[in-house]
Structures are given as structure tokens and as C-alpha cells.
Write a protein that holds these residues in place. Structure first.
Motif, PDB file in Angstrom:
ATOM      1  N   GLU A   1       0.834  -1.219   0.000  1.00 33.88           N
ATOM      2  CA  GLU A   1       0.000   0.000   0.000  1.00 33.88           C
ATOM      3  C   GLU A   1       0.862   1.259   0.000  1.00 33.88           C
ATOM      4  O   GLU A   1       0.543   2.238  -0.703  1.00 33.88           O
ATOM      5  CB  GLU A   1      -0.876  -0.040   1.270  1.00 33.88           C
TER       6      GLU A   1
ATOM      7  N   LEU B   1       2.274   1.660  -3.435  1.00 36.96           N
ATOM      8  CA  LEU B   1       1.188   2.032  -4.342  1.00 36.96           C
ATOM      9  C   LEU B   1       0.902   3.517  -4.273  1.00 36.96           C
ATOM     10  O   LEU B   1       0.842   4.211  -5.305  1.00 36.96           O
ATOM     11  CB  LEU B   1      -0.062   1.223  -3.970  1.00 36.96           C
TER      12      LEU B   1
ATOM     13  N   ALA C   1       3.904   5.703  -5.547  1.00 32.08           N
ATOM     14  CA  ALA C   1       4.276   5.546  -6.964  1.00 32.08           C
ATOM     15  C   ALA C   1       3.232   6.113  -7.905  1.00 32.08           C
ATOM     16  O   ALA C   1       3.506   6.371  -9.078  1.00 32.08           O
ATOM     17  CB  ALA C   1       4.499   4.068  -7.290  1.00 32.08           C
ATOM     18  N   GLN C   2       2.041   6.345  -7.381  1.00 34.59           N
ATOM     19  CA  GLN C   2       0.904   6.748  -8.212  1.00 34.59           C
ATOM     20  C   GLN C   2       0.974   8.210  -8.654  1.00 34.59           C
ATOM     21  O   GLN C   2       1.045   9.104  -7.808  1.00 34.59           O
ATOM     22  CB  GLN C   2      -0.381   6.560  -7.400  1.00 34.59           C
TER      23      GLN C   2
ATOM     24  N   ILE D   1      -0.739   7.058 -17.284  1.00 35.83           N
ATOM     25  CA  ILE D   1      -0.420   5.707 -17.761  1.00 35.83           C
ATOM     26  C   ILE D   1       1.061   5.398 -17.551  1.00 35.83           C
ATOM     27  O   ILE D   1       1.895   6.294 -17.532  1.00 35.83           O
ATOM     28  CB  ILE D   1      -0.809   5.491 -19.247  1.00 35.83           C
TER      29      ILE D   1
ATOM     30  N   ASP E   1       2.241   3.990 -14.743  1.00 37.39           N
ATOM     31  CA  ASP E   1       2.577   4.156 -13.322  1.00 37.39           C
ATOM     32  C   ASP E   1       3.226   2.919 -12.704  1.00 37.39           C
ATOM     33  O   ASP E   1       3.918   3.029 -11.697  1.00 37.39           O
ATOM     34  CB  ASP E   1       1.322   4.508 -12.514  1.00 37.39           C
ATOM     35  N   GLY E   2       2.960   1.752 -13.278  1.00 36.64           N
ATOM     36  CA  GLY E   2       3.693   0.592 -12.801  1.00 36.64           C
ATOM     37  C   GLY E   2       2.861  -0.554 -12.285  1.00 36.64           C
ATOM     38  O   GLY E   2       1.625  -0.521 -12.276  1.00 36.64           O
ATOM     39  N   LYS E   3       3.594  -1.594 -11.884  1.00 37.64           N
ATOM     40  CA  LYS E   3       3.013  -2.808 -11.310  1.00 37.64           C
ATOM     41  C   LYS E   3       3.755  -3.118 -10.027  1.00 37.64           C
ATOM     42  O   LYS E   3       4.966  -2.867  -9.921  1.00 37.64           O
ATOM     43  CB  LYS E   3       3.227  -4.016 -12.237  1.00 37.64           C
TER      44      LYS E   3
END
Ligand SMILES: Nc1ncnc2c1ncn2[C@@H]1O[C@H](COP(=O)(O)OP(=O)(O)OP(=O)(O)O)[C@@H](O)[C@H]1O
Ligand SMILES: Nc1ncnc2c1ncn2[C@@H]1O[C@H](COP(=O)(O)OP(=O)(O)OP(=O)(O)O)[C@@H](O)[C@H]1O
Ligand SMILES: Nc1ncnc2c1ncn2[C@@H]1O[C@H](COP(=O)(O)OP(=O)(O)OP(=O)(O)O)[C@@H](O)[C@H]1O
Ligand SMILES: [Mg+2]
Ligand SMILES: [Mg+2]
Ligand SMILES: [Mg+2]
Lengths: 112, 112, 112
Positions: free
Chosen positions: C75, C78, C81-82, C86, C88-90
Motif C-alpha cells: 500500500e 502504491l 508511486a501513483q 499511464i 505508473d507501474g506494477k
């Protein structure tokens, strides 16, 4: 099978590689990485220079092994990577469902 | 879900990538690696040069897939990476507990 | 234990690193990677340039954590990194059988 990953000091790569070969490991993969552990603020020495920056250059080593060999391979890396100084590294082991040897299509332990 | 990792010849990357796209894989990650397999002493040819050193340059490819697609994706990579010459590579599959798509916060298979 | 891997935008690394430190993560490993997700044909902007090529530069971040911390660490990454754009990642999580701290030989959670 297991995938054993080690983040080690670049200086220790030759020693780890030779120890793995002496043990009889069939292959390995390395790549460049950098990182830090518990001494975030502390400096580490790399190639004669003191690093106060966070990310210190490391080598990432990966070895696919049979389950039965995993504890020994981990021990071999541990001994060869150890210098006794901070930043010596981490080793971890992850379960692997399947391995394939591309040239022959062999699977499982015979693909290692 | 599974994480399929392949260590392949750099020359074969385009073919593997196109085969994965044709299959319908939604994304992939690559990075530089180097390594060797069973022919430690043997030389391999890379970019016209013969390597007698141990570590030969390779591409590391990673693909997150749904469990149901894992065997097919492995097969797709296997066929596209195969040249029949030594050093063609290894592919392995590891279980994945959770995947998150960062932009949307989606989880699991819908995050792939 | 779990290995949490995140493929993020290079721009977001500092924010992710600071968020992980604020949470209390003891260490991390980063390396260079590149890749793409669902917008294969679309272009992404990196360092002011528009990329129409497939593989966009990313940072690969790895964090070893105790099982109990895994959902929170995921979390934290997440959120940090957000950007909402488009690419933004995995983030994914893989089970880890064993961790060793090389300098001390400690194992398991106390090795983290
Ligand atoms: N929790 C972690 N998750 C992922 N990688 C880590 C973690 N901790 C350390 N590493 C990686 O291992 C490398 C070596 O870590 P390091 O040996 O400094 O660990 P440490 O616990 O601080 O041990 P020491 O006290 O001996 O320095 C780091 O540079 C980093 O790449
Ligand atoms: N046991 C292993 N663990 C981790 N990586 C490996 C292992 N064996 C091979 N690799 C990686 O895969 C790459 C390709 O290996 P390679 O195809 O030479 O395997 P091989 O078993 O020797 O097969 P071949 O006989 O077809 O050459 C190596 O350069 C290395 O990066
Ligand atoms: N299926 C996948 N397997 C492995 N890596 C992936 C996969 N999908 C994406 N990645 C990695 O994550 C990075 C970021 O992906 P990205 O954020 O574009 O995913 P996305 O699903 O297209 O989401 P978005 O719609 O927000 O762009 C890629 O550059 C690639 O390195
Ligand atoms: Mg340390
Ligand atoms: Mg070989
Ligand atoms: Mg995308």
C-alpha cells in the motif's frame, strides 16, 4: 526447485562464483543492482571511495537449484560472500514451479 | 498468478516479444543480465565475438500471467527463444500472491 | 516472508523510497529495467521526450518484508508511486522460504 538470489558485494563475486563451481552448481545469472540495508545513514566503502549516498552498488546473483541442494547452496554463498563488514548482503530463496532448458526443451531438475 | 522469467539470447528478444504479443500478453519487463550454464569452459558467440570469459550477456525477460495462461506463455517463449545452439537460455515460473496495477489500484488478474 | 517487487517510474523513486523509510522498512534493492504495459502502441513521456518505442525505462524496486507487513508495504509503494498517468507501474508479491543476513548469518525475520 528453488531460486536462490543473493545481493552481494561486487568484490566478493569471484569468491562466490568459485565456491559455487566447486560445489557443482551448473549455471548462474548475475546483474547489476544497488541498495542499502540497516545502516541507511552510514557510509560504505566501494572501490576505495566512501559512499554516503543511500544506494551502494551490489551484484545480484541468481542460482536455480534442486530442492535438496538449496540449503547447501545457500550456505556456500553465505560463507564465500562474508567479509564481516557491514553491507555484506542478503540471500533469499523462493519456490519455483517449473524450469525449462530452452535448447532442449527439458523440464524440471534435468533442465537445471 | 505466475511470474515467468526467461534468460534469453539478446538476439532473440524481438522474436520472443513478437510471439508474446501475438499470444496476447499485456505487458513485460526486460533488464540486462549475464550468466552461463553447463558449458562453463566453452566459448559462446555474441555479436560476432567469441566469449571465453564466463559471463555471457543475456536479456532477462519477466512476464506476469494468469495461472491458466502460464503453460502456454512458457511454451511461446520457449519456441521463440530456441535457436538450437548452446546458451539458448532458461525459463522458470514462480508463484505470485498478489499483483497491483499502480495507476488504478486494481488487484489480481484484472491488474495484469 | 515476502519479496515485494515494484516496477515504477524513475521519477517516483525518491517518493517511494521516502515513504518506505517513513514506514520503517529496513532495506531495499533497486536496479534498472524497462518495459511496457497495455498501451503498447501509445507513447509515454520520459525526461521530456516522448517514447514511441516499446520499452520505456523503469526502476525495479525490491523489498523483503515479514508476512505481516506485506499488505502495508504494498500500500505504501502504491500510494507513493501513483501519479495517475499511464505507465505508473506494477507491484507484485512472491512468497519467500528463507532469508539470510550475510554478515551475521541470522535467518528468517531477524535477518531482514
Ligand atoms: N529488506 C531488504 N529488502 C531488499 N533488499 C535488501 C533488504 N535489506 C538489504 N537488502 C539488499 O542487500 C544489500 C546488503 O544489505 P546489508 O548487508 O547492508 O544488510 P544489513 O541488514 O544492513 O546487514 P549489515 O548490518 O551486515 O550491513 C543492500 O544493499 C540491499 O541491496
Ligand atoms: N542454474 C542456473 N541458475 C540460474 N541461471 C542459470 C542457470 N543455468 C543457466 N542460467 C542462465 O541461463 C543462461 C543460459 O543458460 P544455458 O542456455 O547455457 O543453459 P545450459 O543448461 O548450459 O543449456 P545449453 O546446453 O543449451 O547451453 C545463462 O547464461 C545463465 O544466465
Ligand atoms: N504483464 C506484465 N508482466 C511483467 N511486467 C509488466 C507487465 N505489465 C506491466 N509490466 C511492467 O510494469 C511497467 C508499467 O506498466 P504499466 O503501468 O504501463 O501497466 P498498465 O497495465 O499498462 O497500466 P496503465 O494503464 O496505468 O499504463 C511496464 O513498463 C513493465 O515494465
Ligand atoms: Mg547494512
Ligand atoms: Mg550452456
Ligand atoms: Mg501502461
Amino acid at each position: 526447485m528453488k531460486l536462490i538470489t543473493a545481493i552481494i558485494k561486487p568484490h566478493q563475486l569471484d569468491e562466490v562464483k568459485e565456491a559455487l563451481e566447486a560445489f557443482g552448481v551448473a549455471g548462474m545469472t548475475i546483474s547489476e543492482a544497488s541498495g542499502y540495508g540497516r545502516q541507511r545513514g552510514h557510509s560504505e566503502v566501494y572501490r576505495g571511495a566512501e559512499y554516503t549516498v543511500d544506494f551502494v552498488p551490489k551484484v545480484r546473483l541468481e542460482v536455480l537449484v534442486d530442492d535438496i541442494d538449496a540449503p547447501d547452496v545457500l550456505e556456500v554463498i553465505l560463507k564465500a560472500a562474508q567479509t564481516g563488514r557491514i553491507g555484506d548482503g542478503k540471500i533469499w530463496s523462493v519456490p519455483v514451479d517449473e524450469v525449462v532448458r530452452v535448447r532442449t526443451g527439458e523440464r524440471g531438475v534435468s533442465a537445471l
